[in-house]
Write a protein that holds these residues in place. Structure first.
Motif, PDB file in Angstrom:
ATOM      1  N   ILE A  57       0.837  -1.194   0.000  1.00 54.52           N
ATOM      2  CA  ILE A  57       0.000   0.000   0.000  1.00 54.52           C
ATOM      3  C   ILE A  57       0.875   1.249   0.000  1.00 54.52           C
ATOM      4  O   ILE A  57       1.973   1.252   0.560  1.00 54.52           O
ATOM      5  CB  ILE A  57      -0.952  -0.056   1.221  1.00 54.52           C
ATOM      6  N   GLU A  58       0.418   2.302  -0.638  1.00 54.46           N
ATOM      7  CA  GLU A  58       1.136   3.584  -0.683  1.00 54.46           C
ATOM      8  C   GLU A  58       1.085   4.267   0.678  1.00 54.46           C
ATOM      9  O   GLU A  58       0.144   4.060   1.450  1.00 54.46           O
ATOM     10  CB  GLU A  58       0.492   4.516  -1.715  1.00 54.46           C
ATOM     11  N   ILE A  59       2.083   5.110   0.965  1.00 52.41           N
ATOM     12  CA  ILE A  59       2.179   5.776   2.264  1.00 52.41           C
ATOM     13  C   ILE A  59       0.925   6.588   2.583  1.00 52.41           C
ATOM     14  O   ILE A  59       0.363   6.479   3.673  1.00 52.41           O
ATOM     15  CB  ILE A  59       3.428   6.688   2.331  1.00 52.41           C
ATOM     16  N   GLY A  60       0.471   7.402   1.655  1.00 51.76           N
ATOM     17  CA  GLY A  60      -0.702   8.250   1.891  1.00 51.76           C
ATOM     18  C   GLY A  60      -1.943   7.431   2.213  1.00 51.76           C
ATOM     19  O   GLY A  60      -2.710   7.757   3.126  1.00 51.76           O
ATOM     20  N   GLU A  61      -2.138   6.356   1.469  1.00 51.26           N
ATOM     21  CA  GLU A  61      -3.281   5.486   1.716  1.00 51.26           C
ATOM     22  C   GLU A  61      -3.144   4.786   3.065  1.00 51.26           C
ATOM     23  O   GLU A  61      -4.118   4.601   3.796  1.00 51.26           O
ATOM     24  CB  GLU A  61      -3.419   4.461   0.599  1.00 51.26           C
ATOM     25  N   LEU A  86      -4.956   3.578   8.536  1.00 44.83           N
ATOM     26  CA  LEU A  86      -4.107   2.947   9.539  1.00 44.83           C
ATOM     27  C   LEU A  86      -4.881   2.011  10.467  1.00 44.83           C
ATOM     28  O   LEU A  86      -4.442   0.886  10.725  1.00 44.83           O
ATOM     29  CB  LEU A  86      -3.358   4.002  10.353  1.00 44.83           C
ATOM     30  N   THR A  87      -6.028   2.427  10.960  1.00 41.46           N
ATOM     31  CA  THR A  87      -6.794   1.583  11.879  1.00 41.46           C
ATOM     32  C   THR A  87      -7.174   0.267  11.211  1.00 41.46           C
ATOM     33  O   THR A  87      -7.044  -0.811  11.804  1.00 41.46           O
ATOM     34  CB  THR A  87      -8.060   2.320  12.349  1.00 41.46           C
ATOM     35  N   GLU A  88      -7.615   0.332   9.970  1.00 42.07           N
ATOM     36  CA  GLU A  88      -7.980  -0.879   9.212  1.00 42.07           C
ATOM     37  C   GLU A  88      -6.756  -1.770   8.994  1.00 42.07           C
ATOM     38  O   GLU A  88      -6.841  -2.992   9.134  1.00 42.07           O
ATOM     39  CB  GLU A  88      -8.578  -0.470   7.860  1.00 42.07           C
ATOM     40  N   LEU A  89      -5.619  -1.157   8.678  1.00 38.63           N
ATOM     41  CA  LEU A  89      -4.401  -1.933   8.446  1.00 38.63           C
ATOM     42  C   LEU A  89      -3.922  -2.621   9.720  1.00 38.63           C
ATOM     43  O   LEU A  89      -3.486  -3.774   9.678  1.00 38.63           O
ATOM     44  CB  LEU A  89      -3.302  -1.035   7.874  1.00 38.63           C
ATOM     45  N   ILE A  90      -4.029  -1.929  10.847  1.00 34.99           N
ATOM     46  CA  ILE A  90      -3.637  -2.535  12.120  1.00 34.99           C
ATOM     47  C   ILE A  90      -4.522  -3.749  12.417  1.00 34.99           C
ATOM     48  O   ILE A  90      -4.034  -4.787  12.874  1.00 34.99           O
ATOM     49  CB  ILE A  90      -3.708  -1.512  13.275  1.00 34.99           C
ATOM     50  N   ALA A  91      -5.807  -3.648  12.117  1.00 33.77           N
ATOM     51  CA  ALA A  91      -6.713  -4.780  12.330  1.00 33.77           C
ATOM     52  C   ALA A  91      -6.298  -5.968  11.454  1.00 33.77           C
ATOM     53  O   ALA A  91      -6.331  -7.119  11.894  1.00 33.77           O
ATOM     54  CB  ALA A  91      -8.154  -4.373  12.027  1.00 33.77           C
ATOM     55  N   LYS A  92      -5.882  -5.694  10.219  1.00 31.99           N
ATOM     56  CA  LYS A  92      -5.422  -6.765   9.328  1.00 31.99           C
ATOM     57  C   LYS A  92      -4.154  -7.418   9.878  1.00 31.99           C
ATOM     58  O   LYS A  92      -3.996  -8.637   9.833  1.00 31.99           O
ATOM     59  CB  LYS A  92      -5.177  -6.234   7.917  1.00 31.99           C
ATOM     60  N   VAL A  93      -3.246  -6.603  10.401  1.00 34.80           N
ATOM     61  CA  VAL A  93      -2.005  -7.127  10.970  1.00 34.80           C
ATOM     62  C   VAL A  93      -2.320  -7.987  12.201  1.00 34.80           C
ATOM     63  O   VAL A  93      -1.751  -9.063  12.377  1.00 34.80           O
ATOM     64  CB  VAL A  93      -1.033  -5.971  11.326  1.00 34.80           C
ATOM     65  N   GLU A  94      -3.253  -7.536  13.026  1.00 30.47           N
ATOM     66  CA  GLU A  94      -3.645  -8.315  14.202  1.00 30.47           C
ATOM     67  C   GLU A  94      -4.236  -9.663  13.797  1.00 30.47           C
ATOM     68  O   GLU A  94      -4.118 -10.640  14.528  1.00 30.47           O
ATOM     69  CB  GLU A  94      -4.657  -7.543  15.043  1.00 30.47           C
ATOM     70  N   ALA A  95      -4.835  -9.720  12.606  1.00 25.08           N
ATOM     71  CA  ALA A  95      -5.399 -10.969  12.102  1.00 25.08           C
ATOM     72  C   ALA A  95      -4.337 -11.856  11.454  1.00 25.08           C
ATOM     73  O   ALA A  95      -4.651 -12.937  10.970  1.00 25.08           O
ATOM     74  CB  ALA A  95      -6.517 -10.667  11.109  1.00 25.08           C
ATOM     75  N   GLY A  96      -3.081 -11.368  11.416  1.00 25.52           N
ATOM     76  CA  GLY A  96      -1.997 -12.191  10.900  1.00 25.52           C
ATOM     77  C   GLY A  96      -1.468 -11.780   9.537  1.00 25.52           C
ATOM     78  O   GLY A  96      -0.528 -12.379   9.027  1.00 25.52           O
ATOM     79  N   GLU A  97      -2.051 -10.778   8.948  1.00 18.55           N
ATOM     80  CA  GLU A  97      -1.606 -10.340   7.619  1.00 18.55           C
ATOM     81  C   GLU A  97      -0.376  -9.437   7.743  1.00 18.55           C
ATOM     82  O   GLU A  97      -0.158  -8.797   8.768  1.00 18.55           O
ATOM     83  CB  GLU A  97      -2.747  -9.576   6.940  1.00 18.55           C
ATOM     84  N   GLU A  98       0.412  -9.370   6.690  1.00 16.62           N
ATOM     85  CA  GLU A  98       1.585  -8.509   6.648  1.00 16.62           C
ATOM     86  C   GLU A  98       1.329  -7.405   5.632  1.00 16.62           C
ATOM     87  O   GLU A  98       0.821  -7.659   4.544  1.00 16.62           O
ATOM     88  CB  GLU A  98       2.810  -9.327   6.242  1.00 16.62           C
TER      89      GLU A  98
END
Length: 82
Positions: free
Chosen positions: A5-9, A14-26
């Motif tokens: 994902i691009e920096i601006g996006e 960020l909150t959505e991405l953190i949730a994905k990381v917590e689910a095991g995604e990189e």
């Protein structure tokens, strides 16, 4: 699965991405086509997972036949050459 994902996006989501990381995604964060950072889950041990593992081990041990002291000592020396 890795998401790039691009920096601006990333800033906007960020909150959505953190949730994905917590689910095991990189998540790889890129500036243009150049990767510059990675969000990855920490190897944190969760207490619920530990308790589930302990419960499973106890269940397996409850089904196993008792082991004698002599058997344990025999296993300890198994493979030794005297």
């Amino acid at each position: 699965m890795t998401l790039t994902i691009e920096i601006g996006e990333a800033q906007a989501r960020l909150t959505e991405l953190i949730a994905k990381v917590e689910a095991g995604e990189e998540i790889v964060i890129a500036r243009g086509n150049e990767p510059v950072a990675r969000l990855a889950p920490l190897n944190v041990v969760r207490p619920a997972l530990v308790m589930n593992a302990i419960d499973e081990i106890r269940a397996v041990r409850a089904r196993a036949k008792p082991v004698t002291r002599e058997e344990i000592l025999a296993w300890r020396h198994e493979g030794h050459r005297f």
